[in-house]
Design an enzyme around this catalytic site. Sequence first.
Site, PDB file in Angstrom:
ATOM      1  N   CYS A 236       0.772  -1.248  -0.122  1.00 33.25           N
ATOM      2  CA  CYS A 236      -0.044  -0.029   0.083  1.00 33.25           C
ATOM      3  C   CYS A 236       1.017   1.388  -0.219  1.00 33.25           C
ATOM      4  O   CYS A 236       1.529   1.424  -0.990  1.00 33.25           O
ATOM      5  CB  CYS A 236      -0.938  -0.172   1.107  1.00 33.25           C
ATOM      6  SG  CYS A 236      -2.360   0.871   0.894  1.00 33.25           S
TER       7      CYS A 236
ATOM      8  N   HIS B 248      -3.413  -5.070   1.993  1.00 34.52           N
ATOM      9  CA  HIS B 248      -2.594  -5.329   3.078  1.00 34.52           C
ATOM     10  C   HIS B 248      -2.614  -6.854   3.572  1.00 34.52           C
ATOM     11  O   HIS B 248      -3.321  -7.193   4.295  1.00 34.52           O
ATOM     12  CB  HIS B 248      -3.429  -4.387   4.092  1.00 34.52           C
ATOM     13  CG  HIS B 248      -2.998  -3.209   4.132  1.00 34.52           C
ATOM     14  ND1 HIS B 248      -2.239  -2.141   4.797  1.00 34.52           N
ATOM     15  CD2 HIS B 248      -3.519  -2.146   3.254  1.00 34.52           C
ATOM     16  CE1 HIS B 248      -2.231  -1.045   4.669  1.00 34.52           C
ATOM     17  NE2 HIS B 248      -3.168  -0.961   3.980  1.00 34.52           N
TER      18      HIS B 248
ATOM     19  N   GLU C  32      -0.866  -8.134   5.362  1.00 34.96           N
ATOM     20  CA  GLU C  32      -0.639  -8.411   6.969  1.00 34.96           C
ATOM     21  C   GLU C  32      -1.733  -8.174   7.675  1.00 34.96           C
ATOM     22  O   GLU C  32      -1.729  -8.414   9.037  1.00 34.96           O
ATOM     23  CB  GLU C  32       0.486  -7.322   7.338  1.00 34.96           C
ATOM     24  CG  GLU C  32       0.111  -5.950   7.436  1.00 34.96           C
ATOM     25  CD  GLU C  32      -0.217  -5.085   6.327  1.00 34.96           C
ATOM     26  OE1 GLU C  32      -0.191  -5.601   5.071  1.00 34.96           O
ATOM     27  OE2 GLU C  32      -0.427  -3.820   6.327  1.00 34.96           O
TER      28      GLU C  32
HETATM   29  N1  GLN Z   1      -3.647   6.502   0.901  1.00 33.51           N
HETATM   30  C1  GLN Z   1      -2.349   6.000   1.603  1.00 33.51           C
HETATM   31  C2  GLN Z   1      -1.461   6.955   1.057  1.00 33.51           C
HETATM   32  O1  GLN Z   1      -1.464   7.603   0.423  1.00 33.51           O
HETATM   33  C3  GLN Z   1      -2.221   4.943   1.780  1.00 33.51           C
HETATM   34  C4  GLN Z   1      -3.003   3.978   2.578  1.00 33.51           C
HETATM   35  C5  GLN Z   1      -2.511   2.712   3.197  1.00 33.51           C
HETATM   36  O2  GLN Z   1      -1.386   2.583   2.855  1.00 33.51           O
HETATM   37  N2  GLN Z   1      -3.330   1.904   3.482  1.00 33.51           N
HETATM   38  O3  GLN Z   1      -0.360   6.770   1.737  1.00 33.51           O
END
Ligand code: GLN
Length: 197
Positions: free
Chosen positions: A79, A173, A175
């Site tokens: 992410c 994610h 994890e």
């Molecule tokens: N929207 C977040 C960002 O721009 C990422 C979200 C996440 O890691 N769950 O960093």
Amino acid sequence: MAKVGVLALQGAFREHREVLEALDVSVAEVRVPEHLSAVDALVIPGGESTTMTRLLDTSGLRAPLSERLRDGMPTFGTCAGLILLAAEVRDGRSDQVPLGALPVTVRRNGYGRQRDSFETGITVVGLAGAPFPGVFIRAPVVEFVAAGVEVLAAHDGRPVLVRHGRVWGATFHPELSGDLRIHQQFVQSINTAEGES
Ligand code: GLN
């Protein structure tokens, strides 16, 4: 046995640590350059990529991390971690400079408000058994992948798990899913990389 670092500047680093420990991997949290020197591979967690990018600079980790990435350190960004590793970030903050270790273009929060967070089963190349429970939280969308990037899983026609050499990125994610299989694949790839040298 390889020691795996988890970048612990911000975000879901504890959850990654727990998954790796459940796989009997030796884990260390990475906050400063000396910590990075002591690990063979790195996981960059989800969180907030704008904050994490700023902390990358204030911690002094950007330069040594860029060097390790150039040297081929196995690295897995999830992410926000994927956003940090990308070559190009759309809808980022103007001063948000990614590491450029994964030749993909990502759009932050690319699923928009309606689908801010969702969970869906995804089919991953090389994973036997049930679909992987993909947990997406304000996830980025991978809008472009360069030649040589393997797409290991896609959702709605967009890549959600990619790999380029030893660098892996997931828009979701793993994890938080309670399913260890993707971490296990990454850990196996570290051991394979070690065997090569
Ligand atoms: N929207 C977040 C960002 O721009 C990422 C979200 C996440 O890691 N769950 O960093």
